[in-house]
Motif scaffolding. Structure first.
Motif, mmCIF file in Angstrom:
data_model
loop_
_atom_site.group_PDB
_atom_site.id
_atom_site.type_symbol
_atom_site.label_atom_id
_atom_site.label_comp_id
_atom_site.label_asym_id
_atom_site.label_seq_id
_atom_site.Cartn_x
_atom_site.Cartn_y
_atom_site.Cartn_z
ATOM 1 N N TYR A 48 45.896 -41.045 55.551
ATOM 2 C CA TYR A 48 46.530 -40.737 54.162
ATOM 3 C C TYR A 48 47.046 -41.977 53.459
ATOM 4 N N PHE A 49 47.913 -42.499 54.669
ATOM 5 C CA PHE A 49 48.902 -43.695 53.960
ATOM 6 C C PHE A 49 48.519 -44.665 53.273
ATOM 7 N N THR A 50 47.335 -45.030 54.999
ATOM 8 C CA THR A 50 46.587 -46.450 54.981
ATOM 9 C C THR A 50 45.344 -46.521 53.199
ATOM 10 N N GLU A 51 44.736 -45.823 53.228
ATOM 11 C CA GLU A 51 44.339 -45.185 51.880
ATOM 12 C C GLU A 51 44.580 -45.444 50.657
ATOM 13 N N GLN A 52 46.073 -44.687 50.722
ATOM 14 C CA GLN A 52 47.032 -45.446 48.776
ATOM 15 C C GLN A 52 46.943 -46.594 48.997
ATOM 16 N N MET A 53 47.766 -46.949 50.661
ATOM 17 C CA MET A 53 48.336 -48.447 50.770
ATOM 18 C C MET A 53 47.287 -49.541 50.093
ATOM 19 N N GLY A 54 45.719 -48.755 50.749
ATOM 20 C CA GLY A 54 44.463 -49.232 50.056
ATOM 21 C C GLY A 54 44.672 -49.967 48.730
ATOM 22 N N ARG A 55 44.418 -48.431 48.199
ATOM 23 C CA ARG A 55 43.954 -48.321 46.790
ATOM 24 C C ARG A 55 45.183 -49.241 45.684
ATOM 25 N N ILE A 56 46.376 -49.176 46.250
ATOM 26 C CA ILE A 56 47.064 -50.084 45.874
ATOM 27 C C ILE A 56 47.418 -51.524 45.403
ATOM 28 N N SER A 57 47.404 -51.615 46.831
ATOM 29 C CA SER A 57 46.750 -53.289 46.159
ATOM 30 C C SER A 57 45.178 -53.938 45.991
ATOM 31 N N ASN A 58 44.842 -52.871 45.547
ATOM 32 C CA ASN A 58 43.140 -52.724 44.276
ATOM 33 C C ASN A 58 43.315 -53.126 42.715
ATOM 34 N N SER A 59 44.510 -52.135 42.762
ATOM 35 C CA SER A 59 44.706 -51.478 41.605
ATOM 36 C C SER A 59 46.036 -53.127 41.095
ATOM 37 N N THR A 60 45.761 -52.712 39.906
ATOM 38 C CA THR A 60 46.136 -54.230 38.909
ATOM 39 C C THR A 60 47.668 -54.109 37.701
ATOM 40 N N LYS A 61 47.199 -52.041 37.961
ATOM 41 C CA LYS A 61 48.417 -51.473 37.068
ATOM 42 C C LYS A 61 49.143 -50.809 37.728
ATOM 43 N N LYS A 62 50.543 -51.143 37.961
ATOM 44 C CA LYS A 62 51.523 -50.140 37.844
ATOM 45 C C LYS A 62 52.107 -50.286 39.010
ATOM 46 N N GLN A 63 51.630 -51.530 40.103
ATOM 47 C CA GLN A 63 52.239 -51.363 41.251
ATOM 48 C C GLN A 63 52.922 -50.760 42.010
ATOM 49 N N ASP A 64 54.333 -50.879 41.135
ATOM 50 C CA ASP A 64 55.523 -50.992 41.699
ATOM 51 C C ASP A 64 55.716 -49.562 41.779
ATOM 52 N N GLU A 65 55.479 -48.910 41.154
ATOM 53 C CA GLU A 65 55.365 -47.454 40.828
ATOM 54 C C GLU A 65 54.509 -46.600 41.911
ATOM 55 N N LEU A 66 53.196 -47.048 41.988
ATOM 56 C CA LEU A 66 52.384 -46.290 42.431
ATOM 57 C C LEU A 66 52.586 -47.050 44.394
ATOM 58 N N LEU A 67 53.730 -48.143 44.253
ATOM 59 C CA LEU A 67 54.234 -48.036 46.193
ATOM 60 C C LEU A 67 55.522 -47.531 46.163
ATOM 61 N N LYS A 68 56.357 -46.844 45.355
ATOM 62 C CA LYS A 68 56.799 -46.181 45.606
ATOM 63 C C LYS A 68 56.565 -44.453 46.187
ATOM 64 N N ASN A 69 55.148 -44.743 45.277
ATOM 65 C CA ASN A 69 55.288 -42.688 44.694
ATOM 66 C C ASN A 69 54.412 -42.819 46.817
ATOM 67 N N ALA A 70 53.595 -44.030 47.650
ATOM 68 C CA ALA A 70 52.937 -43.598 48.392
ATOM 69 C C ALA A 70 53.877 -43.995 49.018
#
Length: 117
Positions: free
Chosen positions: A59-81
């Motif tokens: 699940y964590f690897t999946e979330q981190m993959g989504r974050i690296s493909n995201s262009t907005k709010k990467q810091d917030e998504l990273l913190k949440n993951a």
């Protein structure tokens, strides 16, 4: 003498810019898969813990993959993951295992150049 002074200034500027570039926070792409067998050996997990940790790691690897493909709010998504991962692991692991895992995750993120703000 003037030439030596300019050379020293140029060398100092180059060193300063190299140092500053290396310390920039980044949300580098998460390209690592977590080796659950090595993790379970390191943390000395039971069989039920190993299954739960494997699911959490996937699940964590999946979330981190989504974050690296995201262009907005990467810091917030990273913190949440990361904090979500730690919360799930805290429920699964003993306090000693969790302490080891938190240290390991922190070192891994630092080595990948990922910094939480």
């Amino acid at each position: 003498m003037k030439r030596l002074g300019l050379t020293l200034v140029a060398a100092f500027c180059l060193a300063a810019s190299t140092f500053a570039a290396g310390n920039q926070p980044t949300t580098a792409k998460w390209e690592g898969n977590i080796n659950v067998s090595k993790l379970s050996n390191y943390l000395k997990l039971s069989s039920t813990q190993t299954e739960e940790v494997a699911n959490i790691c996937d699940y964590f690897t999946e979330q981190m993959g989504r974050i690296s493909n995201s262009t907005k709010k990467q810091d917030e998504l990273l913190k949440n993951a990361v904090y979500g991962n730690l919360k799930l692991m805290k429920k699964t692991l003993t306090s000693e295992q969790y302490s080891k895992y938190a240290t390991l995750l922190n070192i891994t993120l630092q080595n990948k150049g990922i910094e939480l703000k």
